[in-house]
Design a protein around this motif. Structure first.
Motif, short mmCIF file in Angstrom:
data_model
loop_
_atom_site.label_atom_id
_atom_site.label_comp_id
_atom_site.label_asym_id
_atom_site.label_seq_id
_atom_site.Cartn_x
_atom_site.Cartn_y
_atom_site.Cartn_z
N VAL A 72 -1.29 -4.77 1.11
CA VAL A 72 -0.72 -4.85 2.46
C VAL A 72 -1.85 -4.76 3.49
CG1 VAL A 72 0.85 -3.77 4.11
CG2 VAL A 72 1.41 -3.75 1.67
N VAL A 73 -1.84 -5.69 4.43
CA VAL A 73 -2.76 -5.60 5.58
C VAL A 73 -1.93 -5.72 6.86
CG1 VAL A 73 -4.74 -6.58 4.32
CG2 VAL A 73 -3.25 -8.10 5.63
N ASN A 74 -2.51 -5.28 7.97
CA ASN A 74 -1.80 -5.42 9.24
C ASN A 74 -1.56 -6.89 9.58
OD1 ASN A 74 -1.57 -2.75 9.90
ND2 ASN A 74 -3.45 -2.67 11.10
N ASP A 75 -0.52 -7.13 10.34
CA ASP A 75 -0.27 -8.49 10.80
C ASP A 75 -1.35 -8.93 11.79
OD1 ASP A 75 2.39 -9.66 9.85
OD2 ASP A 75 2.88 -7.56 10.26
N GLN A 76 -1.48 -10.24 11.95
CA GLN A 76 -2.53 -10.75 12.85
C GLN A 76 -2.30 -10.35 14.30
OE1 GLN A 76 -3.04 -14.93 12.21
NE2 GLN A 76 -4.77 -14.54 10.83
N ASP A 77 -1.02 -10.14 14.66
CA ASP A 77 -0.76 -9.79 16.06
C ASP A 77 -0.72 -8.26 16.27
OD1 ASP A 77 1.54 -9.16 14.77
OD2 ASP A 77 2.87 -10.42 15.97
N HIS A 78 -1.26 -7.50 15.33
CA HIS A 78 -1.31 -6.04 15.48
C HIS A 78 -2.12 -5.70 16.74
CE1 HIS A 78 -2.47 -1.85 14.62
NE2 HIS A 78 -1.37 -1.82 13.89
N ALA A 79 -1.64 -4.70 17.49
CA ALA A 79 -2.22 -4.41 18.80
C ALA A 79 -3.70 -4.02 18.74
CB ALA A 79 -1.41 -3.30 19.46
N THR A 80 -4.07 -3.19 17.77
CA THR A 80 -5.46 -2.69 17.77
C THR A 80 -6.28 -3.13 16.56
OG1 THR A 80 -4.62 -0.69 16.76
CG2 THR A 80 -4.95 -0.64 19.16
N GLU A 81 -5.63 -3.29 15.39
CA GLU A 81 -6.41 -3.59 14.19
C GLU A 81 -5.79 -4.74 13.39
OE1 GLU A 81 -6.15 0.46 12.58
OE2 GLU A 81 -8.34 0.47 12.66
N PRO A 82 -5.87 -5.96 13.94
CA PRO A 82 -5.29 -7.08 13.20
C PRO A 82 -5.96 -7.26 11.83
CG PRO A 82 -6.58 -7.84 15.09
CD PRO A 82 -6.51 -6.36 15.19
N ASP A 83 -5.16 -7.60 10.84
CA ASP A 83 -5.64 -7.85 9.46
C ASP A 83 -6.27 -6.64 8.77
OD1 ASP A 83 -4.89 -10.53 9.51
OD2 ASP A 83 -6.76 -11.14 10.45
N ALA A 84 -6.16 -5.46 9.37
CA ALA A 84 -6.82 -4.30 8.76
C ALA A 84 -6.12 -3.89 7.45
CB ALA A 84 -6.81 -3.12 9.73
N ASP A 85 -6.94 -3.49 6.48
CA ASP A 85 -6.42 -3.04 5.19
C ASP A 85 -5.70 -1.71 5.31
OD1 ASP A 85 -7.27 -4.60 2.77
OD2 ASP A 85 -9.18 -4.51 3.85
N TRP A 86 -4.62 -1.57 4.58
CA TRP A 86 -3.99 -0.25 4.45
C TRP A 86 -4.66 0.51 3.31
CZ3 TRP A 86 1.94 0.27 5.40
CH2 TRP A 86 2.26 -0.35 6.63
N CYS A 87 -5.28 -0.22 2.40
CA CYS A 87 -5.94 0.39 1.25
C CYS A 87 -7.17 1.18 1.71
CB CYS A 87 -6.36 -0.71 0.27
SG CYS A 87 -7.36 -0.11 -1.09
N THR A 88 -7.30 2.38 1.16
CA THR A 88 -8.46 3.22 1.50
C THR A 88 -9.47 3.23 0.35
OG1 THR A 88 -7.42 5.15 0.52
CG2 THR A 88 -6.96 4.75 2.86
N SER A 89 -9.25 2.41 -0.63
CA SER A 89 -10.07 2.33 -1.85
C SER A 89 -10.18 3.69 -2.55
CB SER A 89 -11.44 1.72 -1.56
OG SER A 89 -12.25 2.56 -0.80
N CYS A 90 -9.08 4.44 -2.54
CA CYS A 90 -9.09 5.76 -3.19
C CYS A 90 -9.18 5.64 -4.71
CB CYS A 90 -7.84 6.55 -2.80
SG CYS A 90 -6.31 5.89 -3.51
N GLY A 91 -8.74 4.51 -5.25
CA GLY A 91 -8.90 4.28 -6.70
C GLY A 91 -7.77 4.79 -7.57
N ILE A 92 -6.73 5.37 -6.94
CA ILE A 92 -5.63 5.92 -7.76
C ILE A 92 -4.93 4.81 -8.57
CG2 ILE A 92 -3.34 7.00 -7.62
CD1 ILE A 92 -4.44 8.75 -5.38
N CYS A 93 -4.69 3.68 -7.91
CA CYS A 93 -4.00 2.58 -8.61
C CYS A 93 -4.79 2.14 -9.84
CB CYS A 93 -3.74 1.41 -7.68
SG CYS A 93 -5.23 0.80 -6.88
N ALA A 94 -6.11 2.05 -9.70
CA ALA A 94 -6.95 1.62 -10.83
C ALA A 94 -6.89 2.65 -11.96
CB ALA A 94 -8.37 1.42 -10.36
N LYS A 95 -6.78 3.93 -11.59
CA LYS A 95 -6.73 4.99 -12.62
C LYS A 95 -5.41 4.94 -13.39
CE LYS A 95 -9.84 8.70 -11.69
NZ LYS A 95 -10.26 8.82 -10.29
N VAL A 96 -4.29 4.69 -12.66
CA VAL A 96 -3.00 4.75 -13.35
C VAL A 96 -2.61 3.44 -14.03
CG1 VAL A 96 -2.09 6.55 -11.81
CG2 VAL A 96 -1.61 4.14 -11.31
#
Ligand code: SF4
Ligand code: SF4
Length: 203
Positions: A72-96
């Motif tokens: 998931v990323v922000n929509d292009q018309d997001h007010a402050t951070e268009p296209d910004a990643d929601w992922c923080t690269s915490c790595g939990i998904c890769a671990k599980v």
């Protein structure tokens, strides 16, 4: 009596077989050529057997249907951070991930070399992914979701089936479109979390 169950089962099969022709007769060609006919064949009231004329016709998938994940990323018309990643690269998904088909490259600050909470790149081998949905269930940031797109066949797996960030990223509005009630539940839950955090800070 021995065999009665088999006869009952065969009777049900025969009924469906006959019903198919009865319904064909009632609807005529419209059963296979009109949108209305398709909806009726897919509906709970349909009688008899039916065949979906795939790929011309496709059955609508339920909201909880899950196929290869997307980010998931922000929509292009997001007010402050268009296209910004929601992922923080915490790595939990890769671990599980049971078959270990997720690779994440973390971003680093070019000046300090310290890690930055966003992925530089993100890879999923979609031929190894078993569509279990664990990554989406465990992600603490609602940043990875299961997609509905199942038409992914191709001739060359190495160049097309190892998805990178560019291929995996989809805007929040896409998630809201394919899973409206879950997206709304998640939004409410995020808002409640934020409110609780703000209340703790005020204390
Ligand atoms: S668990 Fe979520 S936030 Fe963490 S790396 Fe995976 S997708 Fe990104
Ligand atoms: S759906 Fe399952 S197998 Fe596929 S990437 Fe997520 S955790 Fe791994």
């Amino acid at each position: 009596m021995y065999g009665v169950g088999i006869l009952k089962g065969l009777g049900i099969t025969l009924k469906h077989f006959v019903d198919t022709y009865v319904d064909d007769f009632k609807w005529g060609i419209r059963r296979y050529t009109s949108d209305e006919g398709f909806t009726a064949r897919q509906g709970l009231e349909t009688e008899g057997l039916f065949t979906v004329q795939y790929p011309e016709e496709k059955i609508a998938v339920p909201e909880r249907f899950r196929f290869v994940p997307f980010l998931v990323v922000n929509d292009q018309d997001h007010a402050t951070e268009p296209d910004a990643d929601w992922c923080t690269s915490c790595g939990i998904c890769a671990k599980v991930c049971p078959p270990q088909c997720i690779w994440i490259i973390r971003s680093t600050d070019p000046d300090t070399g310290r890690p930055v909470p966003q992925p530089k790149d993100f890879f999923i081998d979609i031929d190894i992914c078993m569509n279990c949905g664990f990554c989406a269930e465990f992600c603490p940031f609602d940043a990875i979701k299961m997609d509905h797109d199942y038409e992914l066949s191709d001739y060359d797996r190495t160049s097309t089936h190892i998805y990178n960030h560019a291929k995996l990223a989809k805007p929040l509005s896409y998630w809201q479109m394919i899973a409206p009630s879950r997206a709304e539940q998640e939004r409410l839950s995020r808002e409640a979390d934020e409110a609780a955090k703000a209340a703790r800070k005020r204390k």
